[in-house]
Write an enzyme that holds these catalytic residues in place. Structure first.
Site, PDB file in Angstrom:
ATOM      1  N   CYS A 168      12.839  -6.919  -5.198  1.00 38.21           N
ATOM      2  CA  CYS A 168      12.676  -6.437  -6.489  1.00 38.21           C
ATOM      3  C   CYS A 168      11.613  -7.518  -6.967  1.00 38.21           C
ATOM      4  O   CYS A 168      11.753  -8.737  -6.694  1.00 38.21           O
ATOM      5  CB  CYS A 168      13.847  -6.270  -7.168  1.00 38.21           C
ATOM      6  SG  CYS A 168      14.519  -7.700  -7.891  1.00 38.21           S
ATOM      7  N   GLN A 187      -0.660 -11.601  10.408  1.00 38.25           N
ATOM      8  CA  GLN A 187      -0.884 -10.506   9.082  1.00 38.25           C
ATOM      9  C   GLN A 187      -0.119 -11.341   7.847  1.00 38.25           C
ATOM     10  O   GLN A 187      -0.459 -12.507   7.805  1.00 38.25           O
ATOM     11  CB  GLN A 187       0.138  -9.379   9.333  1.00 38.25           C
ATOM     12  CG  GLN A 187      -0.704  -8.112   9.740  1.00 38.25           C
ATOM     13  CD  GLN A 187      -1.421  -7.521   8.368  1.00 38.25           C
ATOM     14  OE1 GLN A 187      -1.146  -8.114   7.278  1.00 38.25           O
ATOM     15  NE2 GLN A 187      -1.816  -6.497   8.697  1.00 38.25           N
TER      16      GLN A 187
END
Length: 552
Positions: free
Chosen positions: A407, A127
């Site tokens: 973030c 992945q």
């Protein structure tokens, strides 16, 4: 591969199991990927995304652990598709680990050939952050999902999702962020999953509000809250390929419709219509070829329903799982009539070198993360949107495994933040080193024509030089570990991507590495988009002083 029932949890505190903090960071993050709080199926080494693994098999996992424990600070461990294959003498500023996962020569880059190799024990699917040891649970994608729905709200609903209904499916490690991201933007969401365990897990971690097995109940609650303009997230047990066509037949149209099932992998990631989870598991084992064909036919119906909803006024977008491509290959000519989320909502952020920046407290102490939250609120106070995100995350996001935060920071911001974090480790304000990394889904580290690089301005969607250059510059600049993967997010044959992690251990050497890596890494995003002709990227490069020889 043999399943092993053992509970893996990363060590906490300041006592080292290895010969240095960078090796320790790699060891703890590998283990953290397999923490039951973090991984979807830890007994199978599966972290997220269908069969995205942290190591090829249990023997390889143990060999990696043993290698990291004895690795010197001037050596580099090489990992090939989840198996440790060499340790070479390098130097202290070199990466301690280099990883290459799931990479196939293009002609053979398909699921069929991959599965042949996997069955022989020669390859694993990494992945994106599973095989590169920097997965942090569903928070890892949450802000990106929040940004995506927020931008959809700005473009189509006056800046908020209040009074709107979003319909989606897939509540695994990635898709599980959707319910909370929608409610953070004020909306109502029905999120479908065929696996009861996935829905319950999102409810336990406060990503989803309620569970139901009744479509009628889901619609009634959604209608009530939509009319009240109050947010709620509803986890609905069922199959999207059955429920979406049913809603179309009833004339029910959501305001937004998308999908985050693991459609990138028709065998292991998607359950065909008409089958229970148990029946699907049995068919998968007994007749995988028939299973894949049924999955693809179901995906076609799924996309047909999304297109029908779009025709009735819904805002439809692909959330990066390659479901449109499968439907197109199955004969649905208009499968690409709705856009992917990157060109629709995210690309301007990429032009500024922004992307899903994350950090993890190796101490295991949540206070270390709360202190870094304060750094964001202080140093980036001018960015109210970013500060709102941090405040919401503190209130609503439950840590999985080692405490962490994500973030979106841009070029210049990442290096500034990394510099401050390293100083806080050096001063003792933070109780142990911090791991800084990101998703492979970033501004300059991926080539994926049906997702991150869909619809590039200059037609360079499939150019895969960029992630390779990204990995090379991060390696020579001293990232702690660097990875190059194939097939993440959208499946075999459809993407190449690179990851990096840098450890802030408080040393002067780390400060120099951080400055270099956290400048060149987002810098590649600016460069990639300048090269493709995006004016915002050119403006960013000129304002920030990015040296691009042929920029006009």
């Amino acid at each position: 591969m043999e399943n092993v029932k053992q509970t893996i949890r990363a060590p906490r505190g300041t006592e080292l199991q290895t010969k240095g903090w960078i090796q320790e960071a790699a060891l703890r993050m590998l283990m953290n990927n397999l923490d039951p709080e973090v991984a979807e199926k830890p007994e199978e080494l599966v972290v997220y995304g269908g069969i995205g693994r942290a190591a090829r098999n249990w023997e390889s996992y143990q060999a990696i652990v043993d290698s990291l424990k004895t690795l010197e600070s001037d050596e580099t461990l090489l990992v090939q598709s989840g198996k440790p294959v060499a340790i070479f003498k390098s130097h202290e500023d070199a990466p301690r680990v280099l990883l290459a996962n799931s990479n196939l020569v293009p002609k053979w880059a398909n699921w069929e050939h991959f599965r042949e190799l996997e069955q022989k024990g020669l390859m694993m699917y990494g992945q994106m952050t599973a095989g590169s040891w920097i997965y942090i649970g569903t928070q890892g994608i949450l802000q990106g999902t929040y940004e995506t729905f927020g931008e959809a709200a700005r473009q189509h609903f006056g800046g908020s999702l209040k009074g709107t209904l979003t319909l989606t499916a897939g509540l695994g490690g990635m898709g599980g962020a959707q319910p909370l991201a929608v409610t953070m933007n004020g909306g109502v969401v029905i999120a479908i999953d065929v696996d009861k365990r996935s829905i319950e897990r999102r409810i336990e971690k406060r990503y989803c509000d309620m569970y139901t097995e009744s479509l009628e109940e889901a619609l009634a609650v959604a209608t009530e809250y939509k009319e009240k303009k109050e947010p709620i997230s509803i986890g609905l047990l069922g199959n999207a390929a059955e429920i979406l066509p049913e809603l179309v037949s009833r004339g029910i149209t959501p305001d937004l419709v998308t999908d985050q099932t693991s459609a990138h992998d028709p065998l292991n990631g998607y359950v065909p219509a008409g089958y229970s989870l148990e029946e699907a598991t049995k068919l998968r084992a007994e007749d995988p070829d028939r299973y894949v064909q049924l999955s693809k036919e179901s995906m076609k119906k799924h996309v047909e329903a999304m297109l029908a909803m779009q025709e009735k006024g819904a805002i439809a977008f692909d959330y990066g799982n390659n479901i449109r491509q499968v439907a197109f290959d199955e004969g649905l000519e208009h499968a690409f009539d709705f856009p992917g989320f990157v060109p629709a909502f995210i690309r301007p952020l990429f032009c500024e070198g922004k992307g899903p920046f994350r950090w993890v407290a190796l101490s295991g102490d949540p206070e270390d993360i709360y202190k870094t939250d304060e750094v964001i609120l202080r140093e980036f106070a001018h960015n109210e949107h970013l500060c709102n995100w941090i405040r919401m995350a503190r209130q609503q996001v439950e840590f999985q495994g080692l405490p962490s935060r994500i973030c979106w920071l841009g070029y210049g911001e990442r290096a500034k933040f990394g510099r401050i974090i390293n100083e806080m480790v050096a001063s003792g304000e933070l109780s142990a080193p911090i791991v800084i990394g990101r998703d492979h889904l970033d501004c300059g580290s991926v080539a994926s024509p049906n997702r991150e690089t869909e619809g590039m301005k200059d037609g360079s969607d499939a150019v895969a030089d960029w992630p390779i250059l990204n990995a090379l510059i991060n390696s020579v600049n001293g990232a702690s570990w660097v990875s190059v993967h194939h097939g993440g997010g959208v499946g075999m044959g459809y993407s190449l991507h690179a990851g990096m992690v840098i450890v802030a251990d408080g040393t002067e050497a780390a400060a120099k590495r951080i400055e270099r890596v956290l400048t060149s890494d987002p810098g590649m995003g600016v460069v990639r988009h300048v090269d493709a002709g995006y004016d915002l990227a050119v403006q960013t490069a000129k304002e920030k002083g990015v040296n691009i020889p042929m920029m006009k």
